[in-house]
Design an enzyme around this catalytic site. Structure first.
Site, PDB file in Angstrom:
ATOM      1  N   ASN A 127     -26.975  16.829   8.474  1.00 51.00           N
ATOM      2  CA  ASN A 127     -25.634  17.292   8.102  1.00 51.00           C
ATOM      3  C   ASN A 127     -25.391  17.006   6.607  1.00 51.00           C
ATOM      4  O   ASN A 127     -25.296  15.858   6.185  1.00 51.00           O
ATOM      5  CB  ASN A 127     -24.620  16.553   8.994  1.00 51.00           C
ATOM      6  CG  ASN A 127     -23.186  16.937   8.715  1.00 51.00           C
ATOM      7  OD1 ASN A 127     -22.785  17.148   7.575  1.00 51.00           O
ATOM      8  ND2 ASN A 127     -22.394  17.005   9.766  1.00 51.00           N
ATOM      9  N   GLU A 128     -25.285  18.081   5.837  1.00 56.07           N
ATOM     10  CA  GLU A 128     -25.141  17.958   4.381  1.00 56.07           C
ATOM     11  C   GLU A 128     -23.843  17.249   3.992  1.00 56.07           C
ATOM     12  O   GLU A 128     -23.810  16.487   3.028  1.00 56.07           O
ATOM     13  CB  GLU A 128     -25.122  19.352   3.732  1.00 56.07           C
ATOM     14  CG  GLU A 128     -26.328  20.213   4.055  1.00 56.07           C
ATOM     15  CD  GLU A 128     -27.423  20.076   3.011  1.00 56.07           C
ATOM     16  OE1 GLU A 128     -27.096  19.726   1.873  1.00 56.07           O
ATOM     17  OE2 GLU A 128     -28.591  20.311   3.384  1.00 56.07           O
ATOM     18  N   GLY A 129     -22.780  17.531   4.749  1.00 58.15           N
ATOM     19  CA  GLY A 129     -21.483  16.915   4.458  1.00 58.15           C
ATOM     20  C   GLY A 129     -21.554  15.403   4.589  1.00 58.15           C
ATOM     21  O   GLY A 129     -21.068  14.664   3.734  1.00 58.15           O
ATOM     22  N   ASP A 152     -23.675   8.244  14.175  1.00 61.37           N
ATOM     23  CA  ASP A 152     -23.176   9.202  15.158  1.00 61.37           C
ATOM     24  C   ASP A 152     -21.670   9.096  15.102  1.00 61.37           C
ATOM     25  O   ASP A 152     -21.101   8.003  15.158  1.00 61.37           O
ATOM     26  CB  ASP A 152     -23.689   8.919  16.569  1.00 61.37           C
ATOM     27  CG  ASP A 152     -23.445  10.137  17.455  1.00 61.37           C
ATOM     28  OD1 ASP A 152     -24.023  11.202  17.164  1.00 61.37           O
ATOM     29  OD2 ASP A 152     -22.654  10.046  18.403  1.00 61.37           O
ATOM     30  N   GLY A 183     -16.413  19.667   8.766  1.00 65.24           N
ATOM     31  CA  GLY A 183     -16.083  19.542  10.185  1.00 65.24           C
ATOM     32  C   GLY A 183     -14.593  19.628  10.497  1.00 65.24           C
ATOM     33  O   GLY A 183     -13.918  20.602  10.149  1.00 65.24           O
TER      34      GLY A 183
HETATM   35  P1  IMP Z   1     -23.124  14.067  14.732  1.00 62.96           P
HETATM   36  O1  IMP Z   1     -23.785  14.624  13.508  1.00 62.96           O
HETATM   37  O2  IMP Z   1     -23.845  14.334  15.998  1.00 62.96           O
HETATM   38  O3  IMP Z   1     -22.795  12.610  14.545  1.00 62.96           O
HETATM   39  O4  IMP Z   1     -21.756  14.843  14.865  1.00 62.96           O
HETATM   40  C1  IMP Z   1     -20.635  14.443  14.165  1.00 62.96           C
HETATM   41  C2  IMP Z   1     -19.599  15.544  14.208  1.00 62.96           C
HETATM   42  O5  IMP Z   1     -18.321  14.925  14.223  1.00 62.96           O
HETATM   43  C3  IMP Z   1     -19.639  16.387  12.939  1.00 62.96           C
HETATM   44  O6  IMP Z   1     -20.394  17.507  13.106  1.00 62.96           O
HETATM   45  C4  IMP Z   1     -18.168  16.721  12.743  1.00 62.96           C
HETATM   46  O7  IMP Z   1     -17.820  17.793  13.536  1.00 62.96           O
HETATM   47  C5  IMP Z   1     -17.448  15.516  13.312  1.00 62.96           C
HETATM   48  N1  IMP Z   1     -17.173  14.570  12.215  1.00 62.96           N
HETATM   49  C6  IMP Z   1     -17.726  13.366  12.029  1.00 62.96           C
HETATM   50  N2  IMP Z   1     -17.270  12.794  10.903  1.00 62.96           N
HETATM   51  C7  IMP Z   1     -16.420  13.681  10.361  1.00 62.96           C
HETATM   52  C8  IMP Z   1     -15.635  13.662   9.177  1.00 62.96           C
HETATM   53  O8  IMP Z   1     -15.667  12.735   8.353  1.00 62.96           O
HETATM   54  N3  IMP Z   1     -14.881  14.749   8.974  1.00 62.96           N
HETATM   55  C9  IMP Z   1     -14.838  15.792   9.815  1.00 62.96           C
HETATM   56  N4  IMP Z   1     -15.553  15.874  10.913  1.00 62.96           N
HETATM   57  C10 IMP Z   1     -16.334  14.806  11.208  1.00 62.96           C
END
Ligand code: IMP
Length: 202
Positions: free
Chosen positions: A11-13, A71, A156
């Protein structure tokens, strides 16, 4: 030689935030892509911590470096803490956040302010070469689901996550400010302190 830390995310963000938050760490910080690691990870844990550990362990099998994994997700109280650990899979992995965000706002239509409470959660796991234990920490930021999609920063669910103290969404505050108050910022700073205390980070 500089220590290597691989951050297990595609996830780049997230990666952008991690780089800013850990900018003072005297180590080479690499994304999975930069480390040349490709793994298919099945996130079948039942908690944020379990999934963070699954990711960190899977990547640690591929490289001799400190591996960190986050996560994270959004818990909406009115929706019984959905989407929670399914945040990125909510309505399907490939569904845009424009659509996911609109759907959450729609599901909270007519719900009063006091019942719109939500939080972002970030669990971070660290696997360290030569160490048996897996370290975990958790960071949280409390907020509310807004009434509309607002802001261009972040990623996200940021555009619907309203921060009452700031009077705007977490997609409207500057990135440095978000990192100061966010679930991920808190968790990463705690993990950094823990790894320093354990003499893992120099
Ligand atoms: P993971 O990569 O499986 O941990 O999924 C985390 C998901 O939660 C992301 O794809 C976002 O949709 C959401 N998420 C987690 N942190 C943030 C944040 O700081 N801002 C917005 N959405 C977030």
């Amino acid at each position: 030689m500089k220590q290597k830390i691989v951050f297990a995310t595609g996830n780049e963000g997230k990666m952008r935030e991690v780089r800013m938050i850990l900018k003072d760490v005297d180590a080479e910080l690499l994304s999975m892509k930069e480390a040349g690691i490709k793994v298919d990870i099945v996130e079948d844990g039942t908690t944020f911590e379990e999934n963070a550990i699954i990711k960190a362990k899977a990547v640690a099998k591929q490289i001799d470096a400190i591996v960190l994994a986050d996560d994270s997700g959004l818990e909406v109280d009115y929706l019984n803490k959905e989407p929670g650990i399914y945040s990125s899979r909510y309505m399907g992995e490939d569904t845009s956040y424009e659509i996911k965000n609109r759907e959450i706002i729609h599901r909270l239509e007519g719900v009063e302010d006091a019942k719109r409470t939500a939080r972002f959660v970030s669990a971070i796991a660290a696997v360290v070469p030569g160490r048996e234990e897996v370290f975990t920490v958790r960071g949280i930021v409390e907020g509310q689901i807004g009434y509309e999609i607002k802001g261009e920063n972040g990623f996200g669910y940021d555009p619907i996550f309203y921060l009452p103290e700031y009077g705007c969404t977490s997609a409207e505050i500057p990135p440095e400010k978000k990192n100061e108050i966010s679930h991920r910022g808190k968790a990463l700073r705690e993990m950094k302190a823990l790894l320093e205390k354990e003499n893992i980070l120099r």
